[in-house]
Design an enzyme around this catalytic site. Structure first.
Site, PDB file in Angstrom:
ATOM      1  N   ILE A 150       0.826  -1.201   0.000  1.00 52.04           N
ATOM      2  CA  ILE A 150       0.000   0.000   0.000  1.00 52.04           C
ATOM      3  C   ILE A 150       0.866   1.260   0.000  1.00 52.04           C
ATOM      4  CG2 ILE A 150      -0.192  -0.074   2.532  1.00 52.04           C
ATOM      5  CD1 ILE A 150      -3.023   1.115   2.240  1.00 52.04           C
ATOM      6  N   CYS A 151       0.333   2.323  -0.587  1.00 49.48           N
ATOM      7  CA  CYS A 151       0.944   3.648  -0.583  1.00 49.48           C
ATOM      8  C   CYS A 151       2.251   3.652  -1.391  1.00 49.48           C
ATOM      9  CB  CYS A 151       1.147   4.123   0.844  1.00 49.48           C
ATOM     10  SG  CYS A 151       1.508   5.903   0.972  1.00 49.48           S
ATOM     11  N   ALA A 152       3.376   3.920  -0.766  1.00 44.13           N
ATOM     12  CA  ALA A 152       4.656   3.923  -1.475  1.00 44.13           C
ATOM     13  C   ALA A 152       5.198   2.517  -1.691  1.00 44.13           C
ATOM     14  CB  ALA A 152       5.678   4.754  -0.694  1.00 44.13           C
ATOM     15  N   HIS A 171       0.579   5.349  -4.148  1.00 47.28           N
ATOM     16  CA  HIS A 171       0.413   6.775  -3.864  1.00 47.28           C
ATOM     17  C   HIS A 171       0.798   7.575  -5.104  1.00 47.28           C
ATOM     18  CE1 HIS A 171       1.360  10.745  -2.193  1.00 47.28           C
ATOM     19  NE2 HIS A 171       0.536  10.428  -1.202  1.00 47.28           N
ATOM     20  N   SER A 197      -2.690  -0.829  -3.073  1.00 47.09           N
ATOM     21  CA  SER A 197      -3.604   0.261  -2.744  1.00 47.09           C
ATOM     22  C   SER A 197      -2.845   1.575  -2.784  1.00 47.09           C
ATOM     23  CB  SER A 197      -4.221   0.051  -1.362  1.00 47.09           C
ATOM     24  OG  SER A 197      -5.082   1.129  -1.011  1.00 47.09           O
TER      25      SER A 197
END
Length: 231
Positions: A150-152, A171, A197
């Protein structure tokens, strides 16, 4: 036959169907809530819970990480918080002190079903610098086991060549680092055994998707209702 009795004789899926009983084995466990959707693996006549490892490092984004741990544990998935920083004591990206269950190097991954990489800076590069984390991600992805980020953190998977030809997200500040992927700017993307995500705003649907994968749709629905997530 009552569910509890069927759970002892065999095991109970989120579909509501009892599986064929295991030969000569009496399964004894405490039936929690409505069903035991996570008792889904049958090896050598014994039933095992689904297992997940969530990697933490110095600078991990705590909400992205802990939401996953929380919702998976609500689903009775056996979750190990594994530190990739050489110490069980970790300080997150927003200075929250967390104690891991084990070091990443201490975990036996042979019966783990899923590994999860949270984002955060410097948590993401710290995960990328840990050989156990990266080797495990590669091994899981190539063997068909589940990998989530998720994210980075999807950028770590991309740097390992694991997103080549796959749909993925991250992200906005890291979407240009998803080399070889078809980038989608959506909350959660599932492509085969890899789930990504785009950040903290997608952490609850991300965690619910991981619950769905490990414990079934009915359990994911139950938890979504229990936490009053109405989006």
């Amino acid at each position: 036959m009552p569910r509890a009795a069927r759970a002892v004789c065999g095991f109970y899926h989120s579909t509501g169907k009892a599986e064929v009983p295991t030969s000569g084995v009496l399964l004894s466990f405490f039936l929690m809530r409505r069903r035991c959707a996570v008792f889904i693996r049958n090896q050598g006549g014994l039933i095992f819970m689904s297992k997940a490892v969530v990697f933490f490092a110095e600078g991990t984004e705590e909400c992205e990480a802990l939401l996953v741990v929380d919702l998976l544990r609500r689903a009775k998935v056996e979750v190990t918080v594994a530190s990739a920083s050489g110490s069980r004591e970790i300080v997150s990206s927003h200075k929250v002190h967390i104690t891991a269950d084990a070091l990443a190097e201490e975990v036996d991954y042979s019966d783990v079903d899923m590994v999860v990489l949270p984002g955060g800076i410097p948590g993401t590069p710290n995960l990328a610098a840990n050989k156990t984390v990266t080797d495990t991600c590669v091994s899981f992805a190539k063997s068909g086991k589940k990998v989530a980020a998720i994210c980075a953190a999807p950028s770590v998977l991309a740097s390992l060549g694991l997103l080549e030809g796959r749909k993925a997200t991250a992200h906005a500040g890291f979407q240009d680092k998803l080399a070889g992927a078809e980038v989608l700017d959506t909350e959660v993307v599932v492509d085969g055994n890899i789930t990504t995500s785009y950040g903290l705003g997608g952490a609850i649907p991300f965690a619910l998707e991981l619950v769905r994968q490990l414990a079934g749709q009915a359990e994911a629905d139950r938890i979504q209702n229990a936490i009053a997530y109405r989006h």
